[in-house]
Design a protein around this motif. Structure first.
Motif, PDB file in Angstrom:
ATOM      1  N   GLN A 363       0.858  -1.193   0.000  1.00 20.73           N
ATOM      2  CA  GLN A 363       0.000   0.000   0.000  1.00 20.73           C
ATOM      3  C   GLN A 363       0.890   1.238   0.000  1.00 20.73           C
ATOM      4  OE1 GLN A 363      -2.801  -1.132   3.364  1.00 20.73           O
ATOM      5  NE2 GLN A 363      -4.271  -0.232   1.950  1.00 20.73           N
ATOM      6  N   PRO A 364       1.429   1.592  -1.170  1.00 25.29           N
ATOM      7  CA  PRO A 364       2.442   2.658  -1.241  1.00 25.29           C
ATOM      8  C   PRO A 364       1.957   4.018  -0.752  1.00 25.29           C
ATOM      9  CG  PRO A 364       1.703   1.990  -3.441  1.00 25.29           C
ATOM     10  CD  PRO A 364       1.174   0.980  -2.490  1.00 25.29           C
ATOM     11  N   MET A 365       0.684   4.368  -0.986  1.00 23.96           N
ATOM     12  CA  MET A 365       0.206   5.692  -0.581  1.00 23.96           C
ATOM     13  C   MET A 365       0.084   5.796   0.938  1.00 23.96           C
ATOM     14  SD  MET A 365       0.235   7.149  -3.385  1.00 23.96           S
ATOM     15  CE  MET A 365      -0.319   8.734  -2.793  1.00 23.96           C
ATOM     16  N   VAL A 366      -0.377   4.733   1.591  1.00 24.35           N
ATOM     17  CA  VAL A 366      -0.455   4.733   3.056  1.00 24.35           C
ATOM     18  C   VAL A 366       0.958   4.808   3.638  1.00 24.35           C
ATOM     19  CG1 VAL A 366      -1.139   3.399   5.090  1.00 24.35           C
ATOM     20  CG2 VAL A 366      -2.636   3.455   3.086  1.00 24.35           C
ATOM     21  N   ALA A 367       1.880   4.057   3.058  1.00 21.85           N
ATOM     22  CA  ALA A 367       3.273   4.083   3.528  1.00 21.85           C
ATOM     23  C   ALA A 367       3.880   5.468   3.352  1.00 21.85           C
ATOM     24  CB  ALA A 367       4.093   3.036   2.776  1.00 21.85           C
ATOM     25  N   LEU A 368       3.585   6.121   2.223  1.00 25.13           N
ATOM     26  CA  LEU A 368       4.113   7.467   1.979  1.00 25.13           C
ATOM     27  C   LEU A 368       3.572   8.455   3.011  1.00 25.13           C
ATOM     28  CD1 LEU A 368       5.663   9.480   0.212  1.00 25.13           C
ATOM     29  CD2 LEU A 368       3.592   9.726  -1.185  1.00 25.13           C
ATOM     30  N   ALA A 369       2.262   8.389   3.262  1.00 23.61           N
ATOM     31  CA  ALA A 369       1.663   9.284   4.261  1.00 23.61           C
ATOM     32  C   ALA A 369       2.273   9.041   5.634  1.00 23.61           C
ATOM     33  CB  ALA A 369       0.150   9.081   4.305  1.00 23.61           C
ATOM     34  N   MET A 370       2.411   7.774   6.008  1.00 21.32           N
ATOM     35  CA  MET A 370       2.984   7.439   7.322  1.00 21.32           C
ATOM     36  C   MET A 370       4.427   7.934   7.419  1.00 21.32           C
ATOM     37  SD  MET A 370       1.999   6.002  10.133  1.00 21.32           S
ATOM     38  CE  MET A 370       2.291   4.865  11.488  1.00 21.32           C
ATOM     39  N   ALA A 371       5.186   7.783   6.344  1.00 19.77           N
ATOM     40  CA  ALA A 371       6.581   8.224   6.349  1.00 19.77           C
ATOM     41  C   ALA A 371       6.672   9.737   6.540  1.00 19.77           C
ATOM     42  CB  ALA A 371       7.268   7.812   5.044  1.00 19.77           C
TER      43      ALA A 371
END
Length: 478
Positions: A363-371
């Motif tokens: 889930q790249p978008m969730v990971a990006l937001a979390m990062a």
């Protein structure tokens, strides 16, 4: 006739909450979504009503209630936090079969208590607002009645909350006994003209500070936070981290700079110790956590410490820094808890930090937001979290609290470890079993809005900076 104009936002919440109770009773549990969205409307209307009031200081109900630019700024932050709390809960409550209409109604009544706390101008109205908020939060913490952890969280919060209320009342009674008044304006006048505070008065002030420190979960009054954050339903945990903490901080600032303002030399050292203890414990205790909600609990304790650095300055610049920090903290916490709510596997919640392994590939978008949110919490420029810490540390330096600022920077460096560890697990560890997709609409929207705010804050920060400046000036003008 009493001038009711300053209390229109509170009247909107009180009448709206009672009307929503009636709607829910007659329509049953199937009305949860409709009651939730009407609750959001009531909250927004209350926020707009607060914003349209005059920013000049107005005192009503015999000096019990005050409204000014400071109250308006804090109430808007609380409204945003409450709206986020309701929106985050919708799909979660339906999935876990606790979609009852009482949930958003309790948030409305908790918000009413927070509004009263923010506008309290007397120790009695302070306590009434605090208890109205707390009673709603006790029920929310144990909302999943069939879940042992949720019931345990509610019980722990209730017992320790009752203890803190007792300390606050004892302190208020001592202050009244030695000063002869409970009104903030009268107390400030007594302290300005007196020859010096008596020992009994200082002891009373310490008990009041201890009671309020529990509400913001400052060390050593933080013991409830990790267990309640872990055990309560995740949307409730998110709500706890947002609105109640901001309201309690606003009350804390009003009490210390208002009635106890002339005693700054006495309370500054207490706040100094609370700030150092909170920053150090928040930085160190989170390192060994394996549960994401417990990690965020210790992280929130650390953030309380950073905000207390600004309050310890004891001046207008410090309060401005705290308000800016709280606005940024609201966005960071909301986004982080949205990412936690997106952690589902086989339609069940997972809360282990190791469950985030390989999230960037599944889930790249969730990971990006979390990062982005983790980098911001660590204080990496040019994200908003960096500016939040910058303003409180600058206020401490200007007030001559150099040691406090240095300890804050060192604690921030240590705390960066566990934020970067989460990013490392998401981007460099082998993927675990993939999370459920897609993320709910409400959660996705809040996550996106929070992340954009954090990333773009430095482009146009003036609304927050100017609002905080006006609010801080109003607090000291009163």
């Amino acid at each position: 006739m009493i001038n009711l104009t300053p209390v229109i936002p509170e009247l909107v919440l009180a009448c709206g909450g009672m009307a929503l109770l009636m709607i829910g009773v007659f329509r049953g549990d199937g009305a949860m979504r409709s009651v939730a969205w009407i609750s959001v409307l009531v909250l927004v209307v209350a926020g707009i009503a607060s914003g349209t009031l005059s920013s000049d200081r107005q005192v009503v109900f015999g000096g019990q209630f005050v409204t000014d630019a400071f109250a308006q700024f804090a109430k808007w932050l609380v409204v945003i936090g409450a709206v986020f709390g309701i929106a985050m809960s919708l799909s979660y409550n339906e999935r876990h079969e606790v979609a009852r209409f009482e949930f958003p109604v309790l948030i409305v009544f908790a918000t009413l208590g927070m509004f009263m706390m923010i506008s309290a101008n007397d120790l009695i109205s302070l306590y009434v607002g605090l208890e109205l908020q707390s009673l709603s939060l006790y029920v929310l913490a144990a909302f999943r009645r069939d879940n042992l952890r949720s019931s345990e969280a509610g019980l722990k919060y209730f017992v320790l909350g009752a203890l803190s209320s007792g300390m606050l009342l004892y302190g208020a009674s001592l202050v009244y006994g030695f000063a002869g008044s409970t009104g903030f304006d009268a107390l400030a006048g007594v302290f300005k003209t007196g020859s010096g505070p008596s020992i009994g008065l200082i002891v009373g002030m310490v008990f009041v500070i201890a009671g309020l420190a529990f509400k913001i979960s400052a060390v050593p009054f933080h013991m409830w936070t990790p267990d309640v954050y872990e055990g309560a339903p995740t949307p409730v945990t998110a709500f706890f981290a947002l609105a109640p903490k901001i309201a309690a901080f606003a009350l804390f600032m009003r009490v210390l700079t208002g009635p106890f303002g002339p005693l700054v030399a006495e309370w500054q050292q207490i706040v100094w110790l609370l700030a150092i203890a909170s920053m150090i414990l928040g930085a160190l205790a989170a390192i060994w956590q394996s549960n994401i909600k417990r990690l965020l609990a210790y992280s929130s304790i650390g953030h309380v410490g950073y905000a207390l650095v600004g309050l310890a300055a004891g001046n207008e610049t410090g309060v401005r820094g705290v308000l800016i920090y709280l606005a940024i903290y609201l966005a960071m916490s909301a986004g982080a808890f949205c990412c936690v709510l997106a952690m589902r596997r086989g339609n069940r919640m997972v809360e282990g930090i190791d469950d985030l392994a390989g999230l960037s590939r599944t889930q790249p978008m969730v990971a990006l937001a979390m990062a982005v949110l983790m980098f911001s919490m660590a204080g990496i420029p040019p994200l908003a979290g960096f500016f939040g810490k910058l303003y409180v540390f600058l206020a401490a330096v200007q007030a001559g609290l150099y040691a406090l600022a240095v300890i804050g920077v060192l604690a921030s460096v240590i705390g960066a470890y566990y934020y970067l560890r989460i990013i490392k697990i998401m981007y460099f560890d082998e993927p675990a079993e993939s999370m459920d997709r897609p993320v709910g609409r409400e959660i996705g929207a809040i996550m996106a809005a929070s992340t954009l705010f954090i990333v773009l804050f430095f482009v146009y920060p003036s609304p927050i900076l100017n609002g905080a400046q006006t609010a801080a000036a109003a607090l000291f003008a009163g």
